[in-house]
Write an enzyme that holds these catalytic residues in place. Structure first.
Site, PDB file in Angstrom:
ATOM      1  N   ARG A 177       4.847   2.349   2.133  1.00 46.34           N
ATOM      2  CA  ARG A 177       6.011   1.535   2.760  1.00 46.34           C
ATOM      3  C   ARG A 177       7.122   2.483   2.944  1.00 46.34           C
ATOM      4  NH1 ARG A 177       5.434  -4.478   2.091  1.00 46.34           N
ATOM      5  NH2 ARG A 177       3.094  -4.535   2.109  1.00 46.34           N
TER       6      ARG A 177
ATOM      7  N   GLU B 204      10.205   2.661   2.826  1.00 46.20           N
ATOM      8  CA  GLU B 204      11.370   1.902   2.321  1.00 46.20           C
ATOM      9  C   GLU B 204      12.491   3.073   2.320  1.00 46.20           C
ATOM     10  OE1 GLU B 204      11.259  -1.110   2.016  1.00 46.20           O
ATOM     11  OE2 GLU B 204       9.285  -1.843   1.246  1.00 46.20           O
TER      12      GLU B 204
ATOM     13  N   ARG C 216      12.834  -1.480  -7.661  1.00 44.20           N
ATOM     14  CA  ARG C 216      11.477  -2.502  -7.221  1.00 44.20           C
ATOM     15  C   ARG C 216      11.013  -1.827  -6.215  1.00 44.20           C
ATOM     16  NH1 ARG C 216      13.331  -8.272  -5.308  1.00 44.20           N
ATOM     17  NH2 ARG C 216      14.100  -8.365  -7.292  1.00 44.20           N
ATOM     18  N   HIS C 217      11.215  -0.947  -5.502  1.00 42.73           N
ATOM     19  CA  HIS C 217      10.536  -0.216  -4.148  1.00 42.73           C
ATOM     20  C   HIS C 217       9.852   1.135  -4.436  1.00 42.73           C
ATOM     21  CE1 HIS C 217      12.741  -3.422  -2.168  1.00 42.73           C
ATOM     22  NE2 HIS C 217      11.732  -3.764  -1.584  1.00 42.73           N
TER      23      HIS C 217
ATOM     24  N   GLU D 223       9.724 -10.924  -7.638  1.00 37.80           N
ATOM     25  CA  GLU D 223       8.650 -11.291  -6.674  1.00 37.80           C
ATOM     26  C   GLU D 223       7.440 -10.250  -7.205  1.00 37.80           C
ATOM     27  OE1 GLU D 223       9.049 -10.789  -2.370  1.00 37.80           O
ATOM     28  OE2 GLU D 223       7.104 -10.116  -2.488  1.00 37.80           O
TER      29      GLU D 223
ATOM     30  N   SER E  57       3.156 -11.769  -2.716  1.00 34.93           N
ATOM     31  CA  SER E  57       3.202 -12.654  -1.602  1.00 34.93           C
ATOM     32  C   SER E  57       1.762 -13.032  -1.205  1.00 34.93           C
ATOM     33  CB  SER E  57       3.530 -12.098  -0.297  1.00 34.93           C
ATOM     34  OG  SER E  57       5.210 -11.798  -0.360  1.00 34.93           O
TER      35      SER E  57
ATOM     36  N   ARG F  91       4.971  -3.472  -9.966  1.00 35.94           N
ATOM     37  CA  ARG F  91       5.898  -4.487 -10.652  1.00 35.94           C
ATOM     38  C   ARG F  91       5.661  -5.260 -11.585  1.00 35.94           C
ATOM     39  NH1 ARG F  91       8.754  -7.054  -5.144  1.00 35.94           N
ATOM     40  NH2 ARG F  91       9.352  -5.152  -4.111  1.00 35.94           N
TER      41      ARG F  91
HETATM   42  P1  AMO Z   1       4.216  -8.222   0.753  1.00 34.07           P
HETATM   43  O1  AMO Z   1       4.788  -7.258   1.720  1.00 34.07           O
HETATM   44  O2  AMO Z   1       5.271  -9.127   0.217  1.00 34.07           O
HETATM   45  O3  AMO Z   1       2.948  -9.042   1.147  1.00 34.07           O
HETATM   46  O4  AMO Z   1       3.741  -7.412  -0.458  1.00 34.07           O
HETATM   47  C1  AMO Z   1       3.102  -8.082  -1.466  1.00 34.07           C
HETATM   48  C2  AMO Z   1       3.410  -7.387  -3.009  1.00 34.07           C
HETATM   49  O5  AMO Z   1       3.358  -6.123  -3.107  1.00 34.07           O
HETATM   50  C3  AMO Z   1       4.279  -5.735  -3.937  1.00 34.07           C
HETATM   51  N1  AMO Z   1       5.244  -4.687  -3.065  1.00 34.07           N
HETATM   52  C4  AMO Z   1       5.799  -3.359  -3.542  1.00 34.07           C
HETATM   53  N2  AMO Z   1       5.979  -2.840  -4.721  1.00 34.07           N
HETATM   54  C5  AMO Z   1       6.326  -1.718  -4.910  1.00 34.07           C
HETATM   55  N3  AMO Z   1       7.024  -1.142  -3.678  1.00 34.07           N
HETATM   56  C6  AMO Z   1       7.280  -1.745  -2.526  1.00 34.07           C
HETATM   57  N4  AMO Z   1       7.843  -0.918  -1.672  1.00 34.07           N
HETATM   58  C7  AMO Z   1       6.554  -2.987  -2.471  1.00 34.07           C
HETATM   59  N5  AMO Z   1       6.470  -3.730  -1.291  1.00 34.07           N
HETATM   60  C8  AMO Z   1       5.701  -4.725  -1.996  1.00 34.07           C
HETATM   61  C9  AMO Z   1       5.267  -6.725  -4.455  1.00 34.07           C
HETATM   62  C10 AMO Z   1       4.917  -7.900  -3.295  1.00 34.07           C
HETATM   63  O6  AMO Z   1       5.031  -9.204  -3.808  1.00 34.07           O
HETATM   64  N6  AMO Z   1      -0.167  -8.718   3.137  1.00 34.07           N
HETATM   65  C11 AMO Z   1       0.829  -9.479   2.302  1.00 34.07           C
HETATM   66  C12 AMO Z   1       0.238 -10.091   1.126  1.00 34.07           C
HETATM   67  C13 AMO Z   1      -0.746 -11.226   1.500  1.00 34.07           C
HETATM   68  O7  AMO Z   1      -0.126 -12.469   2.000  1.00 34.07           O
HETATM   69  O8  AMO Z   1      -1.836 -11.154   0.842  1.00 34.07           O
HETATM   70  C14 AMO Z   1       1.903  -8.321   1.708  1.00 34.07           C
HETATM   71  O9  AMO Z   1       1.732  -7.153   1.919  1.00 34.07           O
HETATM   72  O10 AMO Z   1       4.736  -7.171  -5.602  1.00 34.07           O
END
Ligand code: AMO
Length: 434
Positions: free
Chosen positions: A212, A214, A220-221, A357, A360, A408
């Site tokens: 990602r 970000e 958290r990211h 969170e 998802s 997380r």
């Molecule tokens: P989403 O984008 O919410 O959903 O990501 C799912 C989970 O991944 C973790 N997460 C991260 N952890 C660390 N750094 C990040 N940048 C980051 N972004 C997300 C979180 C989050 O809840 N395809 C859907 C999932 C699904 O519906 O099956 C998805 O990727 O814990």
């Protein structure tokens, strides 16, 4: 005996945790010089191996730098004051591989008074610290428990591409790469591929990093994180998916209790109880609750980080639960593939754990015509999504799934303030090494 004496080769290696079984016997240990003390006539070495620490004592030894890998042959003696309750009296001491520079921090210290960035700069060696190791060990155990539980429920592990031609989640956080002169991206999630594989195995999971882009540095990211992905076919609705995640978490926590008590104790953390039925609250009610109970006006379409924290607080206080599912997300807060529910709602959910969170998930659209309508309603270009929609021409069953961010979950389990320390080699906005 001295360093130069030949080692008895017949002796198998003993791990420090097994010393109690060898009291009074000669053992052969291998590990790292965790700490050392030379009192002139007597030398003490705390040897660290994968299973723990043990104090070794000898004389006439010239000790290598801390972190050198060494072998000790010696006799096990009960010693109540030594870590683990035993001490090894060194008969043969051999340096297997000498450290040629002192470690930049004292590895045995439990708290390093150094800038966290510096600690990450020297991660190749700071990662050997007991707390660092404990966090990664807990993560490894939780990933193993994830795999084991899903296998017992008939799920098959898959492995999907991390170099892709389009994003799976939308948004701007895609890393572009040059693929032999063609544009490509690092995968944000295995979303499409895990759905495709439901057409093969019905129930699938994947453990793999995702990417990602970000821009923001938050606690958290990460730019690369370990995604624990699940997808299951022939479901009734998203309740089946949440029930699966509930069972999965219970099974993970049971395994951590059984195998990682020492790591949790070292980190001063507690393993949560997973309720038999994790509470659920629809998003709109959750937003209203944090506003009414805590006076927090929620920004955006989802829950902001403060709202997540407050909602978790509410469920911890009122139901004693560290977990809460937030359900019935409106379409505006969900990707186009989310299965619609009544009104403008979807069958998407999030799971909050101790204020953040961690998941998802939801039911997905499986009907081709419904998916094309959704793409139009989201004002997306159907041509650019042709690769995604193709499989839905071929009889996909109702299905849903979720993804857990491993760092997380690990961070919140262990009370680690920043997800970067829940990954061996984090990638963030400014960090590409080590
Ligand atoms: P989403 O984008 O919410 O959903 O990501 C799912 C989970 O991944 C973790 N997460 C991260 N952890 C660390 N750094 C990040 N940048 C980051 N972004 C997300 C979180 C989050 O809840 N395809 C859907 C999932 C699904 O519906 O099956 C998805 O990727 O814990």
């Amino acid at each position: 005996m001295t360093q130069t004496e030949a080692q008895p080769t017949h002796l198998p290696r003993t791990l420090t945790r097994d010393l109690a079984q060898h009291e009074g016997q000669q053992v052969r240990l291998q590990g790292f010089v965790h700490a050392r003390r030379d009192l002139g006539g007597v030398q003490f070495v705390v040897l660290r191996d994968v299973s723990g620490l043990t104090q070794c004592v000898g004389s006439g030894l010239s000790l290598p730098l801390a972190e050198s890998s060494v072998e000790v042959v010696g006799t096990v003696k009960a010693h109540p004051k030594a870590p683990g309750g035993f001490e090894v009296q060194i008969e043969v001491f051999q340096v297997i591989s000498a450290a040629v520079e002192p470690a930049p921090v004292e590895i045995p210290k439990m708290e390093w008074n150094v800038n966290p960035e510096t600690m990450l700069d020297y991660r190749v060696v700071t990662v050997r610290g007991l707390k660092e190791r404990a966090a990664l060990k807990v993560q490894a155990e939780l990933v193993a428990a994830f795999r084991d539980h899903l296998s017992t429920e008939g799920f098959t592990e898959i492995s999907t591409p991390k170099i892709v031609s389009a994003g799976a989640e939308g948004g701007a956080n895609l890393f572009p790469i040059d693929y032999f002169g063609h544009p490509a991206y690092l995968a944000q999630s295995p979303q499409l591929y895990k759905q495709i594989m439901v057409g093969v195995f019905e129930r699938v999971f994947e453990v793999a990093p995702v990417y990602r882009a970000e821009e923001h540095a938050t606690s958290r990211h990460l730019n690369e994180y370990l995604s624990l992905d699940v997808e299951m076919g022939f479901i009734q609705d998203e309740e089946d998916v949440m029930a699966l995640e509930n069972r999965l978490l219970a099974s993970i926590m049971a395994r951590l209790k059984e195998r990682c008590a020492a790591e949790f104790a070292l980190l001063g953390a507690t393993i949560p109880e997973v309720p038999a039925h994790i509470p659920r609250i629809p998003l709109m009610e959750a937003r209203a609750l944090v506003t009414e109970k805590y006076g927090h006006a929620v920004g955006g379409k989802d829950l902001d980080p403060e709202a997540e924290r407050l909602l978790s607080q509410h469920y911890a206080d009122t139901e004693g639960s560290d977990f809460v599912f937030v359900t019935k997300y409106p379409r505006a807060a969900r990707p186009f593939y989310a299965h619609p529910d009544e009104g403008d709602l979807t069958r998407g959910f999030d799971l909050l754990f101790r204020g953040i969170e961690i998941t998802s998930g939801g039911q997905r659209i499986h009907d081709h015509a419904m998916l094309m309508d959704s793409i139009a309603a989201y004002k997306l270009n159907p041509e650019s999504l042709a690769g995604y929609t193709e499989v839905f021409k071929y009889g996909m069953p109702p299905h849903g799934g979720f993804a857990i961010g491993a760092e997380r979950l690990t961070a919140k389990l262990l009370g680690i303030a920043n997800v970067r320390y829940a990954r061996a080699f984090p990638r963030d906005r400014h960090r590409l090494t080590p």
